[in-house]
Design a protein around this motif. Structure first.
Motif, PDB file in Angstrom:
ATOM      1  N   LEU A  98       0.821  -1.209   0.000  1.00  0.00           N
ATOM      2  CA  LEU A  98       0.000   0.000   0.000  1.00  0.00           C
ATOM      3  C   LEU A  98       0.859   1.266   0.000  1.00  0.00           C
ATOM      4  N   LYS A  99       2.018   1.207   0.641  1.00  0.00           N
ATOM      5  CA  LYS A  99       2.889   2.386   0.744  1.00  0.00           C
ATOM      6  C   LYS A  99       3.487   2.808  -0.602  1.00  0.00           C
ATOM      7  N   LYS A 100       3.401   1.953  -1.594  1.00  0.00           N
ATOM      8  CA  LYS A 100       4.039   2.256  -2.884  1.00  0.00           C
ATOM      9  C   LYS A 100       3.463   3.510  -3.537  1.00  0.00           C
ATOM     10  N   GLY A 101       2.224   3.854  -3.187  1.00  0.00           N
ATOM     11  CA  GLY A 101       1.630   5.058  -3.756  1.00  0.00           C
ATOM     12  C   GLY A 101       1.882   6.306  -2.939  1.00  0.00           C
ATOM     13  N   PHE A 102       2.675   6.172  -1.860  1.00  0.00           N
ATOM     14  CA  PHE A 102       2.874   7.274  -0.928  1.00  0.00           C
ATOM     15  C   PHE A 102       4.342   7.689  -0.834  1.00  0.00           C
ATOM     16  N   VAL A 103       4.537   8.890  -0.333  1.00  0.00           N
ATOM     17  CA  VAL A 103       5.876   9.327   0.063  1.00  0.00           C
ATOM     18  C   VAL A 103       5.865   9.505   1.574  1.00  0.00           C
ATOM     19  N   PHE A 104       7.015   9.279   2.191  1.00  0.00           N
ATOM     20  CA  PHE A 104       7.136   9.414   3.647  1.00  0.00           C
ATOM     21  C   PHE A 104       7.748  10.766   3.966  1.00  0.00           C
ATOM     22  N   TRP A 118      -0.010  10.753  -0.067  1.00  0.00           N
ATOM     23  CA  TRP A 118      -0.140  10.299  -1.449  1.00  0.00           C
ATOM     24  C   TRP A 118       0.761  11.142  -2.349  1.00  0.00           C
ATOM     25  N   LYS A 119       1.437  10.505  -3.286  1.00  0.00           N
ATOM     26  CA  LYS A 119       2.450  11.188  -4.103  1.00  0.00           C
ATOM     27  C   LYS A 119       1.936  12.458  -4.768  1.00  0.00           C
ATOM     28  N   GLN A 120       0.685  12.421  -5.249  1.00  0.00           N
ATOM     29  CA  GLN A 120       0.137  13.592  -5.931  1.00  0.00           C
ATOM     30  C   GLN A 120      -0.300  14.696  -4.966  1.00  0.00           C
ATOM     31  N   GLN A 121      -0.224  14.423  -3.641  1.00  0.00           N
ATOM     32  CA  GLN A 121      -0.703  15.420  -2.693  1.00  0.00           C
ATOM     33  C   GLN A 121       0.410  16.037  -1.843  1.00  0.00           C
ATOM     34  N   THR A 122       1.643  15.865  -2.255  1.00  0.00           N
ATOM     35  CA  THR A 122       2.718  16.544  -1.534  1.00  0.00           C
ATOM     36  C   THR A 122       2.555  18.052  -1.703  1.00  0.00           C
ATOM     37  N   VAL A 123       3.030  18.788  -0.716  1.00  0.00           N
ATOM     38  CA  VAL A 123       2.875  20.242  -0.738  1.00  0.00           C
ATOM     39  C   VAL A 123       3.483  20.850  -1.998  1.00  0.00           C
ATOM     40  N   GLU A 124       4.639  20.327  -2.408  1.00  0.00           N
ATOM     41  CA  GLU A 124       5.342  20.875  -3.570  1.00  0.00           C
ATOM     42  C   GLU A 124       4.504  20.802  -4.842  1.00  0.00           C
ATOM     43  N   ARG A 125       3.632  19.795  -4.934  1.00  0.00           N
ATOM     44  CA  ARG A 125       2.830  19.615  -6.139  1.00  0.00           C
ATOM     45  C   ARG A 125       1.505  20.374  -6.079  1.00  0.00           C
ATOM     46  N   ARG A 133      -6.575  17.723   1.550  1.00  0.00           N
ATOM     47  CA  ARG A 133      -5.412  16.854   1.683  1.00  0.00           C
ATOM     48  C   ARG A 133      -5.717  15.758   2.707  1.00  0.00           C
ATOM     49  N   CYS A 134      -5.111  14.608   2.508  1.00  0.00           N
ATOM     50  CA  CYS A 134      -5.308  13.490   3.434  1.00  0.00           C
ATOM     51  C   CYS A 134      -3.983  12.781   3.651  1.00  0.00           C
ATOM     52  N   GLY A 135      -3.734  12.327   4.858  1.00  0.00           N
ATOM     53  CA  GLY A 135      -2.503  11.610   5.164  1.00  0.00           C
ATOM     54  C   GLY A 135      -2.695  10.717   6.375  1.00  0.00           C
ATOM     55  N   VAL A 136      -1.675   9.952   6.698  1.00  0.00           N
ATOM     56  CA  VAL A 136      -1.726   9.047   7.847  1.00  0.00           C
ATOM     57  C   VAL A 136      -0.340   8.964   8.461  1.00  0.00           C
ATOM     58  N   ASP A 137      -0.275   8.947   9.790  1.00  0.00           N
ATOM     59  CA  ASP A 137       1.036   8.853  10.416  1.00  0.00           C
ATOM     60  C   ASP A 137       1.479   7.394  10.551  1.00  0.00           C
ATOM     61  N   ASN A 234      -9.092  12.251  -8.373  1.00  0.00           N
ATOM     62  CA  ASN A 234      -7.798  11.920  -7.773  1.00  0.00           C
ATOM     63  C   ASN A 234      -7.815  12.135  -6.263  1.00  0.00           C
ATOM     64  N   ASP A 235      -8.502  13.202  -5.827  1.00  0.00           N
ATOM     65  CA  ASP A 235      -8.564  13.467  -4.390  1.00  0.00           C
ATOM     66  C   ASP A 235      -9.402  12.419  -3.672  1.00  0.00           C
ATOM     67  N   LYS A 236     -10.484  11.964  -4.306  1.00  0.00           N
ATOM     68  CA  LYS A 236     -11.291  10.890  -3.715  1.00  0.00           C
ATOM     69  C   LYS A 236     -10.471   9.597  -3.638  1.00  0.00           C
ATOM     70  N   LYS A 237      -9.728   9.321  -4.705  1.00  0.00           N
ATOM     71  CA  LYS A 237      -8.866   8.137  -4.718  1.00  0.00           C
ATOM     72  C   LYS A 237      -7.824   8.220  -3.604  1.00  0.00           C
ATOM     73  N   THR A 238      -7.290   9.416  -3.401  1.00  0.00           N
ATOM     74  CA  THR A 238      -6.291   9.621  -2.346  1.00  0.00           C
ATOM     75  C   THR A 238      -6.850   9.301  -0.974  1.00  0.00           C
ATOM     76  N   ILE A 239      -8.047   9.800  -0.695  1.00  0.00           N
ATOM     77  CA  ILE A 239      -8.659   9.582   0.617  1.00  0.00           C
ATOM     78  C   ILE A 239      -8.926   8.098   0.839  1.00  0.00           C
ATOM     79  N   ARG A 240      -9.411   7.419  -0.188  1.00  0.00           N
ATOM     80  CA  ARG A 240      -9.703   5.982  -0.050  1.00  0.00           C
ATOM     81  C   ARG A 240      -8.406   5.178   0.161  1.00  0.00           C
TER      82      ARG A 240
END
Length: 272
Positions: A98-104, A118-125, A133-137, A234-240
């Motif tokens: 699951l982590k493959k779609g994310f950056v740490f 999620w890779k597409q939701q980093t602040v830089e992008r 925005r959605c994330g998990v610790d 994409n944002d809905k996909k990110t949250i899921r």
């Protein structure tokens, strides 16, 4: 003579009653021991607790019951550790996929716990953009964040998500504190970020997760000047995807804690 005979009779009756209760206490203790030997640990603990309540004066039986309770708790702890050891590798492998779609992300100076984004939701992008925005610790606590960028301040404190049929969900209201709710102005533009951690955003996250995949989902920023947007695919996909990762990470954290707790209990019991 008659009085002595009565006293003797009473003594015999009381002695027989005491013997009967002692025998009954031993029988209940044996039942608890049988449950322990069959690895029915919860039932064994309940049986021992019942014995303690029913026979508070059977000192010798209660001593044996205390020893048995420690054996039960040790067996239960060993079982818990074995269960976690069998399941943890599977959950960790699942988390890895699951982590493959994310950056740490982790600020080593200010943060003890990092976050997966999620890779597409980093602040830089996502500079100069209003979005959700959605994330998990690392321990599985999920969060939602409402980001606003514009010429004038909203001073918002929450979110309302709704579907065309009228169904909706809301986050908690997070007052401005410079942390979970912060704002700044730069070159005439205003940026606001309100973060809804754990329970503060969970109903909204669940709402997105359960909504039809192609449903048009409206997001209203609440608590200040009116502002709304529609949640993109994409944002809905990110949250899921973030929710799925959060479930697995939370399971891993729960099992790690259970292992630590059980090992600690075994060390305590062995010391006694």
């Amino acid at each position: 003579m008659k009085l002595n005979a009565i006293r003797i009779s009473l003594f015999c009756i009381l002695a027989l009653a005491a013997c009967g209760r002692t025998e009954e206490a031993h029988e209940q203790l044996q039942q608890a021991r049988n449950l322990y030997e069959n690895r029915q640990f919860s039932a064994a603990k309940n049986a021992i607790d019942t014995l303690r309540l029913q026979f508070p004066r059977e000192v010798e039986v209660l001593k044996d019951a205390l020893v048995l309770m420690r054996q039960v708790e040790r067996g239960e702890s060993e079982r818990n550790i074995a269960f976690c050891d069998s399941l943890l590798p599977l959950r960790m492998e699942e988390a890895g996929e699951l982590k493959k779609g994310f950056v740490f992300e982790k600020d080593s100076v200010y943060e003890e716990i990092g976050n997966y984004v999620w890779k597409q939701q980093t602040v830089e992008r996502n500079v100069e953009r209003s979005y959700i925005r959605c994330g998990v610790d690392e321990k599985g606590e999920i969060y939602l964040a409402s980001v606003y960028f514009g010429k004038r301040a909203l001073n918002h404190t929450g979110l309302k998500l709704s579907l065309p049929d009228g169904a909706y969900a809301e986050t908690a209201s997070i007052p401005y504190d410079g942390g979970m709710n912060y704002r700044f102005r730069d070159e005439g533009n205003v940026t606001e970020v309100v973060t809804y951690k754990g329970e503060n955003g969970l109903s909204a996250i669940n709402f997105v997760y359960a909504s039809p995949e192609k449903a048009r989902l409206k997001v209203e920023y609440t608590g200040g000047t009116a502002f709304s947007l529609y949640l993109g695919e994409n944002d809905k996909k990110t949250i899921r995807a973030t929710y799925d990762l959060a479930v697995v990470l939370r399971d891993i954290e729960t099992m790690r804690r259970e292992k630590e707790k059980s090992a600690k209990k075994i060390r305590y019991i062995d010391s006694k």
